[in-house]
Structures are given as C-alpha cells and as structure tokens.
Write an enzyme that holds these catalytic residues in place. Structure first.
Site, short mmCIF file in Angstrom:
data_model
loop_
_atom_site.label_atom_id
_atom_site.label_comp_id
_atom_site.label_asym_id
_atom_site.label_seq_id
_atom_site.Cartn_x
_atom_site.Cartn_y
_atom_site.Cartn_z
N SER A 42 0.81 -1.22 0.00
CA SER A 42 0.00 0.00 0.00
C SER A 42 0.84 1.27 0.00
O SER A 42 0.34 2.34 -0.36
CB SER A 42 -0.94 0.01 1.20
OG SER A 42 -0.22 -0.14 2.41
N HIS B 123 -1.87 -2.87 -6.17
CA HIS B 123 -2.43 -2.46 -4.89
C HIS B 123 -3.94 -2.62 -4.89
O HIS B 123 -4.66 -1.85 -5.52
CB HIS B 123 -2.03 -1.00 -4.61
CG HIS B 123 -2.57 -0.45 -3.33
ND1 HIS B 123 -2.77 0.91 -3.13
CD2 HIS B 123 -2.98 -1.06 -2.20
CE1 HIS B 123 -3.27 1.09 -1.92
NE2 HIS B 123 -3.40 -0.08 -1.34
N GLU C 19 -4.75 -0.22 -8.09
CA GLU C 19 -3.63 0.65 -8.50
C GLU C 19 -2.50 -0.24 -9.01
O GLU C 19 -2.02 -1.11 -8.28
CB GLU C 19 -3.12 1.45 -7.30
CG GLU C 19 -3.47 2.89 -7.29
CD GLU C 19 -2.81 3.62 -6.12
OE1 GLU C 19 -2.42 4.78 -6.31
OE2 GLU C 19 -2.70 3.05 -5.03
N ASN D 152 -2.77 6.61 -1.53
CA ASN D 152 -2.31 6.82 -0.15
C ASN D 152 -1.44 8.06 -0.03
O ASN D 152 -1.43 8.70 1.03
CB ASN D 152 -1.58 5.59 0.36
CG ASN D 152 -2.54 4.51 0.83
OD1 ASN D 152 -3.66 4.81 1.25
ND2 ASN D 152 -2.13 3.26 0.75
#
Length: 719
Positions: A430, A451, A463, A501
């Site tokens: 992540s 991800h 992702e 993130n």
C-alpha cells in the site's frame, strides 16, 4: 422494407406485423440525438401506414438499448434552461408518438434495457423479456432523473412505490423481479422471445387482448387517493433524504416530480417532467456525476487498449499470503473465472482465506444470485497450499505478505529464483516503493505493484504501480488480469504511497492539526460526512483503516516526503498506536465499537479517547464548518495537483476515478479536479494561501499558482 436508417430498419416480419429492429453502428444500441430524430420521422410515416396492424421492437445486438448517448450530455446540459426544456420536450414527443401509434406495440427485450432504452419499452403496450434481461432507470447515478417519460409511465405501470424505488436507487432489475411488479408482461427463454412477441401481438390484433386498455392506464392520473398519495410520497421523500443527506438533488427531484404529476394526465405530467429534468441537468451535481461516467469510460478504454497488446496469457494466478486480503483476492479471481493458488506458511491462514471466500460465495447463494453447484465449482478454482512447488504453474503471482520491505524483498527474491523465467511478480503493497522492492530482483522488468483495496470484492480500484525498470509487457499483462478480475485498473508511477495513499495522508495530517488545536474530532467527522459528503469522516476512516496501519504508513510517507509529511510531534495517531487502540480491529480507536443486532460494528463516543488526546490538544475550540473543510481538503488537493505535475498520475480522469473508487471521494463532487473546476483554481489558491502559515501541506506549488493565473480548467466542455 418499410423504413431504413443508420440506426434501425423496419420491415414486415409476419402478415401485417412489422418488426422495428434497432441496429445502431457499434457494439451496443444507444439513443443518440440523431437516432431519436430518425425515429421521429419513421414513427410519423409508420403511423400513417394502414397496412401495419401491429409492431414489435427488437435489437440485433446482445442488449436491447443501453440508454441515451451519454457522450452528448455534457455539451447539451450547458444550454440555457429554456432551451433545455424545448430540447427534452422534442425528445418526449417522440416517445409519446410511439405510445400513440394506431396499432398495438410490443418490445421484445433481450439483455439490457436501461435509461432511454427502458423508457422506450415503457412507451409500448406490451413488454416481453428473455430470462437474462435487466431493465432499469439508472439516471440518478448521472445526477439527473428519467427524462423521456420514465417518471410518468413507470408509476402508472408498476405503482408509485415500486417506481420511486426503481428510479431513486437507479437499480438494474432482473427480468423475474420486473415481472413480479408488472414492468414486463412475460419472461421467456431467449429462443422463444421473438415467437412469443409475435403471438402476443396476434392476440391483441384479434381483439383477444385489450391493448387499448393497457395503454389508457398510462394516459391517466395515478390510481391513488389523496391519503395514499400523502403517505407514499412523504415516506419516499424521507427515505431519499435519509440516504442522500441532501447531497444528491436528482432522487428527491424525481420523487417530487412523480408527486406533482400524480393527478395529471400524460401530457400535463410530461410537461412537469420536462421542466424538472431541465433544472436538474444544469446542476453541478449532474456535471460531476455525468463526468464520472465519462471518466470511467476513459480509464476503461485506456485499460482495454493496454490489455489488448499483452502478449502474456494468464491462465493460472497465485496469491502469496492468505488471510482476509489473500482470501478476498482468491475469491475475486475464482469468481471471475481465473483459477488461483493461495499459498501461505500457516494452515490457519489458509483456513481463514478459504473461509472468507466461502462466506462471500455463500452470501450470493443465500440471496439467490448463485446456484449451489456454481459456488462449489468456484471454490474448486481456489487451491490452498503450504507447498512452494505448487506455485510453478502460475503465470502471475500477487505477493500479499506483511507490509515490511525486508520481508517482501526476501519473499519476492525467493519467488524469482524458484519460478519459471517470465513469471510476472506483483506486490500488493500500500505504500512501499516498488523500486525499493525491485532491488532484490534480478529481473525487475517482470515486477510491478498491484495495490488492492479492502474489502477486495467491493472496491473497484486496483492501482498498478510502474517501477523505473518495469517493462511495458508486464504492465499490459497485469492490466489484463485486473480487468479479468472485474476491476478498474489505473496505472501510476512509483513513489511512496503511490497515488491514493500519497494524497490521503496529507488529508489525515490536516485533520490531526485541527484536533491538536482543540477541534472535536466527532464534530469534524460530521462536517466532512454531512457537509462535504465523505462516506466516513477522517477519525472514523482512520479507525476503519487501522490506527496501527496508519501509524506505519505515516512513517513511510515521512521518509518519502520529509518536508510535507514528517511525523508531527503531537499526533493523535501516535497516541492511540502507543496505547494499542488500533480502531475497529480491536474495537477501540477514536471511537469504541460493539456489534449491533446484525453483527456489524457500530461506533459510539469513547470518553477514554478524549482523555488520551487531552495530553496533546489545546483547549476545546469551535471551528467554522468551511474552515474544517478547507483545513482537511487543501492538503489532499494540493498533493493531487503535485501528483499530476510530477506525472505520478497521467490525467485528471485517472486521478478523479482513483479517488472515487479507492477512498470514496464524494461522487456528487466528481473528484478533486472536477471539484477544482467548479470552485475555481484561483479560488483554491487564494484559500490555501490563507493557511500557508500552517505548514508545507498548505503551500501550493509554483506550477499550481501558474495554472491558476492562466485560468486552467481540467475538464473542458464544448457547448
């Protein structure tokens, strides 16, 4: 041939029954403005043909009609309201002309009949669907409501309550469910569809079915007395407002349109729909939600193009690391048809992963959406194993072990050594940089990030992170696999946190600063949920993500971006992490959690959390709602802009869809770039400058300032 255009053709199919067959160029039938114009001419000519005694509407494609041509919407919606009313009335006049044909009509519905396609079939006298058909009015998902007569005809066919449920939820309804409420007259197998339609029309032509009575119901007011109307519409309005919190004007406008037209004949009811549709079409929510659809088409088109060039056929996948995440990935792969090996070093983890997959499939069986034999077959596509040798047949491996770079590097290096040459390796990390993990590999060109977001079955985004040495072939193959999983893949370039993130943690940092300055975190949550529109406020989201996970990720982001994201000296996440209050996972974080009657965790206030935070917070302070929004959102949007400027994300469309699909950015705002277009980039810069003294996360880049001075707009609509 009775009539022919580029979109449809009409010819006698049996005796005096004409077939009106939609055959729009391309893979699906849509109702473009040109198609509707052609329909108007055709219907006028066909109505005057005394040889026609009945007409059946069919499709030459897998689906009947999937709706209007949405690519035409945004330019059309920029017209003045009066022009929009005229435009939409011209369209509804065509549907009225269809309904008023001097002979019985029937729609033979195969596949999807959605939006304008659903409204087309509602205008015919009879509707027969094949068993795989789905019909519905999903316009509210575009920020609008049915505009081709859907709010007028559907309530008169299925009743006001059923119609309002269909319209306000925007659901696609299976043929069997449509039959139960009377939206279709019969459901037959695909091979009997045309035959059944013709037989029904023959009965109507012979006077054995009263098609005029069926039609007349749609021309008259709703069959509800005043008391029934009061109860029905009050309940519908209350339910809609409870679900939308007032952020989405379309569903409530639809209810009020049906209510206003309840005692009207068709023509007067249609005038009300025309006027209210035009009002909705010009709202920012309509622009945002229609924009989401177009952006979604953009990212999917880009992904399909990438997948088509893949020279790797993925017949067998593997996930390394079971548990909830591994089980979710295994379930998704098996459910969508790609067999998968689930490898772990502990039998307990494998049991947990298989249990997760079984639970998800069992829920489908319980709801009647899957047969038991298919559940068994799907579980059979997952092979749990403790043996490394079982991985040899995998074309792609998703590493999903603990979020620790050294552990991941060791695992990936071992896989590369033992697997056949050319096996694609991916890491479900992540935050950890792909280039850092790739240093352990001899062939980093075969490696990238993949991800997933939790829970895997529900979250549409994957992702895909391109490392500096990742080959194009690897990216293409992983995009292809993500599409096979039913996901929306977005390729981003490597950096700590990647895209989603990376932009989320400045948002958390802005929230933390507010709390340290004395803001009540529960009130911040309410503002960010009820006013801005997030599904969860920042405190609640941190509890769901996991305080321990957030603490770890904050460290990764601090190392990667020390100027903007260094760990604050006074940090609520640190306080809770040290106290082992990890959020929902151990039922204590910003809030405390306990199961409700359905077993779902429900949050309540926790005085102990407030007490713990008092050691780092100033005296309680009230903040204006707009300041709370600005203080939380400016850091996120600043980082989004930087990601575009640094080519971490390639386009505004991909950025916005990643935010909506990955972390629930409010759809009615359309994503960060759509939000910037609606508020104005210059206004954003001016507001950010007000808070620049609070630190680097509030300070805009020179490129952002230049764009603001140039009047940069991220989405251009040609009017």
């Amino acid at each position: 041939m009775l009539y022919k255009s580029d979109s449809f053709e009409v010819a006698f199919i049996k005796d005096n029954i004409a077939e009106f067959k939609f055959c729009v160029a391309g893979s699906v039938n849509t109702l473009s403005q040109q198609t509707l114009k052609d329909c108007a001419s055709a219907l006028k000519e066909l109505a005057a043909n005394s040889n026609i005694k009945g007409m059946i509407f069919t499709s030459d494609k897998e689906h009947f009609i999937i709706g209007a041509d949405i690519f035409e919407f945004l330019p059309t919606f920029t017209k003045p309201e009066a022009e929009l009313v005229t435009w939409i009335k011209d369209a509804t006049d065509i549907f009225d002309a269809l309904e008023d044909l001097p002979f019985p009509t029937l729609s033979a519905i195969n596949g999807l009949a959605l939006g304008g396609g659903c409204e087309w079939v509602l205008a015919t006298d009879y509707r027969i669907a094949n068993t795989d058909a789905k019909i519905g009015l999903p316009e509210v998902k575009l920020g609008i409501m049915p505009g081709f007569g859907g709010t007028v005809r559907l309530p008169r066919i299925v009743g006001a309550d059923n119609a309002m449920l269909w319209i306000t939820s925007g659901t696609e309804n299976r043929a069997a469910d449509a039959l139960k409420v009377g939206a279709v007259d019969a459901v037959v197998s695909a091979d009997k569809l045309l035959e059944s339609g013709i037989s029904t029309l023959e009965l109507a032509i012979a006077g054995k079915l009263d098609w005029q009575a069926k039609r007349n119901i749609k021309l008259q007011p709703l069959k509800l007395n005043r008391v029934e109307q009061g109860m029905s519409f009050a309940m519908a309005e209350g339910m809609v407002m409870g679900k939308t919190k007032g952020h989405y004007p379309a569903p409530i406008m639809a209810v009020r349109t049906i209510k206003a037209a309840a005692n009207c004949t068709r023509d007067d009811a249609m005038a009300i729909e025309n006027a209210n549709f035009a009002k909705l079409a010009r709202t920012p929510e309509a622009a945002a939600q229609t924009g989401i659809f177009l952006a979604d088409q953009y990212i999917k088109g880009k992904a399909r193009k990438s997948a088509k060039t893949s020279d790797v056929e993925i017949k067998q996948a593997a996930v390394l690391g079971a548990g909830i995440m591994g089980g979710g990935i295994a379930y998704q792969s098996a459910y969508k048809g790609t067999p998968i090996i689930m490898k772990d070093i502990q039998q307990g983890a494998l049991d947990l992963g298989m249990g997760e997959a079984s639970k998800l499939l069992g829920a489908k069986v319980k709801r009647g959406h899957m047969a038991m034999d298919k559940m068994v077959a799907t579980l059979g596509k997952i092979k749990p194993t403790l043996n490394d040798s079982d991985l040899q047949s995998a074309d792609i491996i998703v590493e999903a072990v603990v979020e620790n770079p050294k552990v991941k590097q060791a695992v990936l290096a071992g896989l590369e050594k033992d697997m056949p040459a050319g096996t694609i390796l991916t890491s479900n990390t992540s935050t950890i940089r792909i280039d850092e993990l790739a240093t352990a590999l001899e062939k980093p060109e075969n490696f990238c990030g993949m991800h997933f977001f939790n829970p895997v079955p529900k979250m549409p985004l994957v992702e895909i992170i391109r490392g500096e040495k990742t080959s194009k072939q690897t990216i293409n193959a992983v995009v292809d696999y993500a599409l096979k999983l039913g996901k929306s893949p977005i390729v981003v370039n490597d950096c700590p946190g990647f895209f989603v993130n990376r932009v989320l943690f400045p948002y958390f940092a802005g929230f933390s600063k507010l709390v340290v300055e004395g803001a009540d975190f529960a009130k911040v949550d309410k503002v960010m949920e009820n006013v801005f529109g997030w599904p969860m406020g920042p405190a609640y989201l941190l509890d769901v993500v996991g305080i321990d996970t957030a603490y770890h990720c904050t460290g990764v982001m601090a190392d990667g971006f020390p100027e903007r994201m260094s760990r604050a000296e006074k940090d609520p996440v640190t306080i809770f992490a040290n106290e082992k209050r990890f959020g929902q996972k151990n039922k204590a974080g910003f809030y405390q959690y306990a199961p409700d009657r359905r077993g779902r965790l429900k949050k309540t206030q926790d005085p102990q959390a407030v007490e713990l935070l008092s050691s780092i917070t100033d005296a309680p302070k009230e903040f204006d709602k707009q300041e709370i929004i600005d203080r939380c959102m400016i850091p996120m949007i600043n980082e989004v802009l930087l990601c575009l400027q640094e080519n971490i994300v390639a386009s505004p469309q991909e950025a916005d869809m990643a935010l909506i699909y990955g972390i629930g950015f409010p759809p009615f705002r359309g994503g960060a770039f759509r939000y910037l277009d609606q508020t104005g980039l210059a206004n954003f810069v001016a507001t950010a400058d007000k808070y620049a003294h609070l630190g680097a996360i509030y300070q805009v880049s020179e490129q952002t300032r230049k764009w603001a001075e140039e009047g940069r707009v991220f989405y251009k609509v040609e009017g």
